[in-house]
Write a protein that holds these residues in place. Sequence first.
Motif, PDB file in Angstrom:
ATOM      1  N   UNK A 124       1.520  -9.531   5.870  1.00  0.00           N
ATOM      2  CA  UNK A 124       1.392  -9.105   4.690  1.00  0.00           C
ATOM      3  C   UNK A 124       1.362  -9.877   3.455  1.00  0.00           C
ATOM      4  N   UNK A 125       2.503 -10.661   3.226  1.00  0.00           N
ATOM      5  CA  UNK A 125       2.527 -11.557   2.228  1.00  0.00           C
ATOM      6  C   UNK A 125       1.388 -12.642   2.202  1.00  0.00           C
ATOM      7  N   UNK A 148       8.423  -6.382  -4.046  1.00  0.00           N
ATOM      8  CA  UNK A 148       8.679  -6.916  -5.264  1.00  0.00           C
ATOM      9  C   UNK A 148       7.853  -8.567  -5.206  1.00  0.00           C
ATOM     10  N   UNK A 149       7.451  -8.879  -6.183  1.00  0.00           N
ATOM     11  CA  UNK A 149       6.795 -10.148  -6.460  1.00  0.00           C
ATOM     12  C   UNK A 149       7.539 -10.975  -7.506  1.00  0.00           C
ATOM     13  N   UNK A 150       8.073 -12.236  -7.032  1.00  0.00           N
ATOM     14  CA  UNK A 150       8.747 -12.779  -8.079  1.00  0.00           C
ATOM     15  C   UNK A 150       7.843 -14.080  -8.402  1.00  0.00           C
ATOM     16  N   UNK A 151       8.531 -15.159  -8.887  1.00  0.00           N
ATOM     17  CA  UNK A 151       7.844 -16.434  -9.384  1.00  0.00           C
ATOM     18  C   UNK A 151       7.222 -17.004  -8.058  1.00  0.00           C
ATOM     19  N   UNK A 152       8.088 -17.649  -7.066  1.00  0.00           N
ATOM     20  CA  UNK A 152       7.437 -18.099  -5.731  1.00  0.00           C
ATOM     21  C   UNK A 152       7.813 -17.298  -4.599  1.00  0.00           C
ATOM     22  N   UNK A 153       8.516 -16.319  -4.756  1.00  0.00           N
ATOM     23  CA  UNK A 153       9.153 -15.412  -3.712  1.00  0.00           C
ATOM     24  C   UNK A 153       8.428 -14.185  -3.728  1.00  0.00           C
ATOM     25  N   UNK A 154       8.312 -13.455  -2.785  1.00  0.00           N
ATOM     26  CA  UNK A 154       8.145 -11.917  -2.767  1.00  0.00           C
ATOM     27  C   UNK A 154       8.704 -11.306  -1.462  1.00  0.00           C
ATOM     28  N   UNK A 155       9.006  -9.953  -1.687  1.00  0.00           N
ATOM     29  CA  UNK A 155       9.759  -9.066  -0.784  1.00  0.00           C
ATOM     30  C   UNK A 155       8.860  -8.076  -0.113  1.00  0.00           C
ATOM     31  N   UNK A 156       8.590  -8.075   1.208  1.00  0.00           N
ATOM     32  CA  UNK A 156       8.119  -7.186   2.006  1.00  0.00           C
ATOM     33  C   UNK A 156       9.060  -6.246   2.716  1.00  0.00           C
ATOM     34  N   UNK A 157       8.449  -4.864   2.499  1.00  0.00           N
ATOM     35  CA  UNK A 157       9.268  -3.898   3.322  1.00  0.00           C
ATOM     36  C   UNK A 157       8.597  -3.599   4.655  1.00  0.00           C
ATOM     37  N   UNK A 170      13.759  -0.059   9.957  1.00  0.00           N
ATOM     38  CA  UNK A 170      13.109  -0.665   8.731  1.00  0.00           C
ATOM     39  C   UNK A 170      14.021  -1.947   8.333  1.00  0.00           C
ATOM     40  N   UNK A 171      13.422  -2.587   7.421  1.00  0.00           N
ATOM     41  CA  UNK A 171      13.860  -3.700   6.877  1.00  0.00           C
ATOM     42  C   UNK A 171      12.998  -4.457   5.716  1.00  0.00           C
ATOM     43  N   UNK A 172      13.825  -5.064   4.779  1.00  0.00           N
ATOM     44  CA  UNK A 172      12.994  -5.936   3.701  1.00  0.00           C
ATOM     45  C   UNK A 172      13.006  -7.301   4.137  1.00  0.00           C
ATOM     46  N   UNK A 173      11.974  -8.267   4.024  1.00  0.00           N
ATOM     47  CA  UNK A 173      11.869  -9.720   4.489  1.00  0.00           C
ATOM     48  C   UNK A 173      11.414 -10.423   2.904  1.00  0.00           C
TER      49      UNK A 173
END
Length: 130
Positions: A45-46, A82-91, A109-112
């Motif tokens: 996904x990322x 969620x999208x940060x600067x160099x990181x993002x979060x995928x549910x 379910x979980x977030x990475x």
Amino acid sequence: MNYEEKIQESETRVFKVVFPNITNHHNTMFGGTVMEMMDEVAFMTATRFARKSFVTVSCDRIDFKNPIPADTLVELIGKVKYVGNSSLKVNVQVFVEEMYSESRERAVSGDFTLVAIGIDKKPVKIFEKD
Ligand SMILES: CC(=O)SCCNC(=O)CCNC(=O)[C@H](O)C(C)(C)COP(=O)(O)OP(=O)(O)OC[C@H]1O[C@@H](n2cnc3c(N)ncnc32)[C@H](O)[C@@H]1OP(=O)(O)O
């Protein structure tokens, strides 16, 4: 393409069959295998969202709400939340489906969190500012 469109376009769905080689002594899917598949879907996904090289840096709480019995199908759905600067979060959500009926329910379910890295393995910005 704007952020919201990119999030929709990069939503990633993968189906797997719960064959005996991935079940445990309860005849349900082994939890570690589910987590491995979730991590892989989060990675896909990322990558599809940003087309950058990603590594997993952490995962938040993973809830195993329902068991995943043998002889079922699982669908894993990854979506950027969620999208940060160099990181993002995928549910990542995992649904279990009966093979021979329309029964379907959410099981896990979980977030990475993943970080985009350059060839020097250091974090890089996901998107340059316009
Ligand atoms: C696909 C795979 O199989 S990958 C294999 C498993 N993963 C790995 O091997 C990764 C190993 N870890 C690393 O290489 C490093 O920790 C890196 C490259 C991920 C991060 O390097 P760091 O020097 O810690 O990065 P830094 O402190 O600058 O933080 C970078 C970003 O990551 C975020 N971050 C760092 N650690 C964490 C964490 N534990 N949880 C959540 N976010 C984190 C930061 O908040 C920051 O986000 P932002 O840029 O959006 O603001």
